[in-house]
Design a protein around this motif. Structure first.
Motif, PDB file in Angstrom:
ATOM      1  N   GLY A 111      41.962  -3.947 139.816  1.00 10.77           N
ATOM      2  CA  GLY A 111      42.818  -3.467 140.925  1.00 10.77           C
ATOM      3  C   GLY A 111      44.349  -3.602 140.835  1.00 10.77           C
ATOM      4  O   GLY A 111      44.822  -4.016 139.500  1.00 10.77           O
ATOM      5  N   THR A 112      45.179  -3.644 141.816  1.00 10.83           N
ATOM      6  CA  THR A 112      46.412  -3.839 141.746  1.00 10.83           C
ATOM      7  C   THR A 112      46.765  -4.923 142.944  1.00 10.83           C
ATOM      8  O   THR A 112      46.205  -4.762 144.055  1.00 10.83           O
ATOM      9  N   ASN A 113      47.909  -5.616 142.911  1.00  9.98           N
ATOM     10  CA  ASN A 113      48.289  -6.477 144.162  1.00  9.98           C
ATOM     11  C   ASN A 113      47.225  -7.397 144.575  1.00  9.98           C
ATOM     12  O   ASN A 113      47.145  -7.843 145.649  1.00  9.98           O
ATOM     13  N   LEU A 114      46.439  -8.106 143.539  1.00 12.47           N
ATOM     14  CA  LEU A 114      45.459  -8.922 143.954  1.00 12.47           C
ATOM     15  C   LEU A 114      45.869 -10.180 144.573  1.00 12.47           C
ATOM     16  O   LEU A 114      45.085 -10.806 145.294  1.00 12.47           O
ATOM     17  N   THR A 115      47.153 -10.730 144.310  1.00 11.93           N
ATOM     18  CA  THR A 115      47.434 -11.864 144.815  1.00 11.93           C
ATOM     19  C   THR A 115      48.414 -11.779 145.819  1.00 11.93           C
ATOM     20  O   THR A 115      49.020 -12.718 146.481  1.00 11.93           O
ATOM     21  N   ASP A 127      51.578  -2.809 148.686  1.00 12.49           N
ATOM     22  CA  ASP A 127      50.851  -4.000 148.072  1.00 12.49           C
ATOM     23  C   ASP A 127      49.692  -4.498 149.031  1.00 12.49           C
ATOM     24  O   ASP A 127      48.698  -4.876 148.666  1.00 12.49           O
ATOM     25  N   LEU A 128      49.738  -4.225 150.372  1.00 12.39           N
ATOM     26  CA  LEU A 128      48.755  -4.745 151.314  1.00 12.39           C
ATOM     27  C   LEU A 128      47.614  -3.786 151.046  1.00 12.39           C
ATOM     28  O   LEU A 128      46.421  -4.144 151.038  1.00 12.39           O
ATOM     29  N   MET A 129      47.869  -2.494 150.850  1.00 15.10           N
ATOM     30  CA  MET A 129      46.811  -1.519 150.808  1.00 15.10           C
ATOM     31  C   MET A 129      46.057  -1.613 149.459  1.00 15.10           C
ATOM     32  O   MET A 129      44.807  -1.707 149.211  1.00 15.10           O
ATOM     33  N   ALA A 179      30.553  -2.787 130.694  1.00 16.42           N
ATOM     34  CA  ALA A 179      29.847  -1.485 130.818  1.00 16.42           C
ATOM     35  C   ALA A 179      29.823  -1.078 132.175  1.00 16.42           C
ATOM     36  O   ALA A 179      29.734   0.119 132.420  1.00 16.42           O
ATOM     37  N   PHE A 180      30.470  -1.726 133.155  1.00 13.10           N
ATOM     38  CA  PHE A 180      30.909  -1.390 134.557  1.00 13.10           C
ATOM     39  C   PHE A 180      32.254  -1.429 134.926  1.00 13.10           C
ATOM     40  O   PHE A 180      32.487  -2.741 134.868  1.00 13.10           O
ATOM     41  N   LEU A 181      32.917  -0.361 135.248  1.00 12.32           N
ATOM     42  CA  LEU A 181      34.404  -0.786 135.784  1.00 12.32           C
ATOM     43  C   LEU A 181      34.485  -0.148 136.993  1.00 12.32           C
ATOM     44  O   LEU A 181      34.233   1.151 137.368  1.00 12.32           O
ATOM     45  N   PHE A 182      34.833  -0.981 138.137  1.00 11.32           N
ATOM     46  CA  PHE A 182      35.025  -0.465 139.391  1.00 11.32           C
ATOM     47  C   PHE A 182      36.711  -0.545 139.750  1.00 11.32           C
ATOM     48  O   PHE A 182      37.232  -1.503 139.533  1.00 11.32           O
ATOM     49  N   TYR A 183      37.231   0.667 139.933  1.00  8.14           N
ATOM     50  CA  TYR A 183      38.752   0.782 139.981  1.00  8.14           C
ATOM     51  C   TYR A 183      39.165   1.044 141.216  1.00  8.14           C
ATOM     52  O   TYR A 183      38.790   1.844 141.912  1.00  8.14           O
ATOM     53  N   ALA A 184      40.292   0.330 141.562  1.00  7.92           N
ATOM     54  CA  ALA A 184      40.796   0.077 142.839  1.00  7.92           C
ATOM     55  C   ALA A 184      42.437   0.560 142.481  1.00  7.92           C
ATOM     56  O   ALA A 184      43.057  -0.154 141.689  1.00  7.92           O
ATOM     57  N   ASP A 185      43.249   1.377 143.181  1.00  6.92           N
ATOM     58  CA  ASP A 185      44.381   1.540 143.312  1.00  6.92           C
ATOM     59  C   ASP A 185      45.210   1.228 144.700  1.00  6.92           C
ATOM     60  O   ASP A 185      44.417   0.659 145.623  1.00  6.92           O
ATOM     61  N   ALA A 186      46.529   1.276 144.824  1.00  6.69           N
ATOM     62  CA  ALA A 186      47.060   1.194 145.859  1.00  6.69           C
ATOM     63  C   ALA A 186      47.235   2.441 146.964  1.00  6.69           C
ATOM     64  O   ALA A 186      46.364   3.349 146.845  1.00  6.69           O
ATOM     65  N   ASN A 187      48.387   2.549 147.568  1.00  5.43           N
ATOM     66  CA  ASN A 187      48.622   3.979 148.111  1.00  5.43           C
ATOM     67  C   ASN A 187      49.738   4.739 147.474  1.00  5.43           C
ATOM     68  O   ASN A 187      50.969   4.187 147.233  1.00  5.43           O
ATOM     69  N   ALA A 188      49.490   6.151 147.407  1.00  2.54           N
ATOM     70  CA  ALA A 188      50.538   7.007 146.746  1.00  2.54           C
ATOM     71  C   ALA A 188      51.182   6.426 145.513  1.00  2.54           C
ATOM     72  O   ALA A 188      52.287   6.484 145.386  1.00  2.54           O
ATOM     73  N   THR A 189      50.080   5.902 144.770  1.00  2.00           N
ATOM     74  CA  THR A 189      50.732   5.245 143.349  1.00  2.00           C
ATOM     75  C   THR A 189      50.292   6.298 142.381  1.00  2.00           C
ATOM     76  O   THR A 189      49.159   6.504 142.011  1.00  2.00           O
ATOM     77  N   VAL A 190      51.270   6.992 141.731  1.00  3.41           N
ATOM     78  CA  VAL A 190      51.078   7.924 140.673  1.00  3.41           C
ATOM     79  C   VAL A 190      50.752   6.849 139.443  1.00  3.41           C
ATOM     80  O   VAL A 190      51.496   5.993 139.142  1.00  3.41           O
ATOM     81  N   LEU A 191      49.519   7.372 138.997  1.00  2.00           N
ATOM     82  CA  LEU A 191      49.146   6.310 137.674  1.00  2.00           C
ATOM     83  C   LEU A 191      50.014   6.810 136.432  1.00  2.00           C
ATOM     84  O   LEU A 191      50.417   7.873 136.165  1.00  2.00           O
TER      85      LEU A 191
END
Length: 564
Positions: A111-115, A127-129, A179-191
């Motif tokens: 994920g991102t912004n975990l702290t 960051d909140l999202m 073996a398992f990846l759960f992927y989270a992003d923020a909002n309107a963030t271009v990878l």
């Protein structure tokens, strides 16, 4: 090798490990030299994370707080060679930081912004999202009894690892251990391209014996990938993008619903905004849901006009439920011989029934060749009884389990040695009721020493997972005490027994016959060290005898046969 001090700035003058190896390197030649730092010997190098070093006052920098169990302080690696004709380049140094896999389940949350502090004012919306999306994955893991708890190194639980992409060097990410990846992003963030490359490399590691499985839940991802990385959208997500307007009138989808198709079939999921537990209203700065409407891709037409079939099969995973209509697709699931992928067009934080969603995702992975839970371990204990350790465990359910192996290592101030197998037991295989195993008795222990035990559950398909470690301290106020085997044995006129003490003690050594009568006894004060005691057997009749070695309330015994 030097480890950064707990001030986070300086390095000590004394290395934590030094090793020398012989190598012949000709002028202008490149040679690979193996220092054998991971061959199971006592001088192996095992980096430790901030969490592992907490007792030594190490505190993770703020950006690493969420993954302090995995991230290490800097290690300085210094390599030197003997003097030659160009001494200026004879010493090179590099500072490196390690990410250490802890979970035996091979599950990663990226994920991102975990702290980010959700109570921050003024609010930084993106960051909140990002933090809220990560939080809801954790909620889903908790709902299926997967937990990450950091108490102490011996009582913690690592059902999954976490990774904050913003806190790590972009081109230094390798998800291959999972073996398992759960992927989270923020909002309107271009990878960035590096992130898509990391995921593509991860998918390429899959094979028909160990699939790589990934789940995305992001309303921006389909649009972003179709616009910027269309091959990723086609080959990984298997999605075409229609819009972020399932209502058809440009309004938010808050209060809407999704319904399961190939994943969590017929279960419904409400789309809502997460609620701030302090204010009891939606978080300030959290945007409402505008989830993606997507289509399924199973083939494409190349530049020559040919129709190319993609591997495996992509299907409708979930649909939007608008009135009685379910024709708009909200999620895609795809499976190949090497991979399983789930993509949902709504953000993680907006899916209210995360319990059902996570169970549906795990069920999809398992039904398509990925084994998430080979065994559900209810209890695992290792306890000392006298000069032995008893190991017991209980399973609440088993799915295709083949074998249990018990592994053991020695624990000292310098760390934990390499684990080695000490026993194995066949498993029940398939069971939905409690099964009890043990006791497995380990008598190969030394009083005064500390040991770690873990259980390895091996599935019928060859996959495996480890239990948490159990630490057993065979403590004694008299320190470490060891008694070797008599030699020779059988003996005729004499035999010798080796013994070791870690501190000065009053020692009693006796020889008892088969009836329990003492035929020889002596007492003396012995300094710390390793010694041999010689028995004169000239006047001892043939028979079986017991050597008894006493230090305080500690008694060790060995058997000997006398043959005349």
């Amino acid at each position: 090798i030097y480890r950064q001090n707990n001030d986070g700035i300086t390095f000590p003058s004394t290395p934590i490990l030094t090793k020398t190896t012989a190598a012949t390197i000709a002028s202008s030649e490149s040679v690979t030299v193996d220092f054998l730092l991971a061959d199971g010997d006592s001088d192996d190098f095992k980096p430790q994370s901030y969490f592992d070093l907490a007792a030594q006052s190490y505190v993770a920098p703020a950006l690493f707080t969420a993954m302090r169990a995995n991230v290490t302080p800097l290690y300085r690696i210094e390599l030197s060679v003997d003097s030659d004709q160009e001494n200026a380049n004879n010493v090179v140094m590099k500072d490196v930081r390690f990410y250490i896999t802890k979970t035996p389940r091979e599950i990663m949350i990226s994920g991102t912004n975990l702290t980010y502090n959700l109570n921050t004012i003024p609010v930084i919306s993106n960051d909140l999202m990002g933090r809220l999306n990560y939080n809801n994955i954790v909620n889903g893991m908790t709902a299926v009894n997967y937990r990450l708890t950091l108490a102490t190194p011996t009582t913690s639980r690592f059902d999954y690892d976490v990774f904050d992409r913003l806190a790590w060097e972009r081109r230094a990410v390798n998800y291959g251990a999972y073996a398992f990846l759960f992927y989270a992003d923020a909002n309107a963030t271009v990878l960035p391209r590096t992130v898509t490359e990391d995921i593509e490399k991860y998918m390429a590691m899959g094979n028909n014996t160990k699939k790589r499985n990934i789940m995305f839940a992001s309303q921006e991802l389909a649009q972003d990938m179709n616009a910027n990385f269309p091959l990723f959208a086609r080959n990984v997500l298997r999605t075409s993008y229609t819009s972020n307007n399932p209502n058809g009138n440009g309004s938010s989808f808050n209060g809407g619903r999704m319904v399961g198709d190939k994943m969590a079939k017929d279960f419904t999921f409400d789309i809502t905004s997460p609620i701030d537990p302090i204010t009891q209203v939606a978080y300030v700065g959290d945007l409402q849901s505008f989830p993606a409407v997507v289509g399924v891709i199973n083939s494409f037409v190349d530049n020559a006009g040919r129709t190319i079939q993609l591997p495996g099969l992509a299907s409708v995973g979930t649909r939007y439920l608008i009135g009685a209509q379910t024709n708009l697709i909200s999620g895609i699931v795809s499976t190949t011989l090497e991979n399983n992928v789930i993509y949902l067009g709504a953000d993680w934080r907006h899916i209210s029934d995360i319990n059902t969603l996570m169970r549906g995702a795990i069920s999809y992975f398992e039904s398509n060749g990925a084994f998430v839970i080979p065994v559900e371990l209810a209890n695992f204990t290792a306890t000392s009884t006298g000069k032995q350790v008893n190991i017991n465990w209980e399973t609440s359910s088993e799915i295709g389990t083949s074998l249990f192996e018990i592994e053991k290592s020695s624990v000292s101030n310098s760390g934990t040695s390499v684990f080695g197998k000490i026993a194995e037991l066949p498993a029940a295989g398939f069971s939905n009721e409690a099964k009890f195993y043990g006791p497995v008795v380990d008598e190969n222990v030394t009083l005064g020493k500390t040991y770690a035990y873990r259980l390895k559950a091996i599935d019928k398909d060859g996959s495996s997972e480890y239990s948490e470690e159990r630490i057993v301290n065979l403590s004694t106020e008299f320190g470490t005490i060891e008694l070797g085997n008599p030699s020779p044995n059988p003996a005729v006129n004499s035999t010798s027994v080796e013994y070791s003490l870690s501190q000065n003690n009053l020692v009693q050594i006796s020889l008892f016959d088969i009836n329990g009568n003492a035929v020889y006894t002596t007492d003396f004060t012995q300094n710390a060290g390793t010694f041999n005691f010689d028995f004169n057997l000239n006047n001892i009749a043939s028979g079986s005898y017991t050597v008894v070695f006493r230090v305080g309330d500690v008694t060790l015994t060995k058997n000997i046969n006398v043959v005349k």
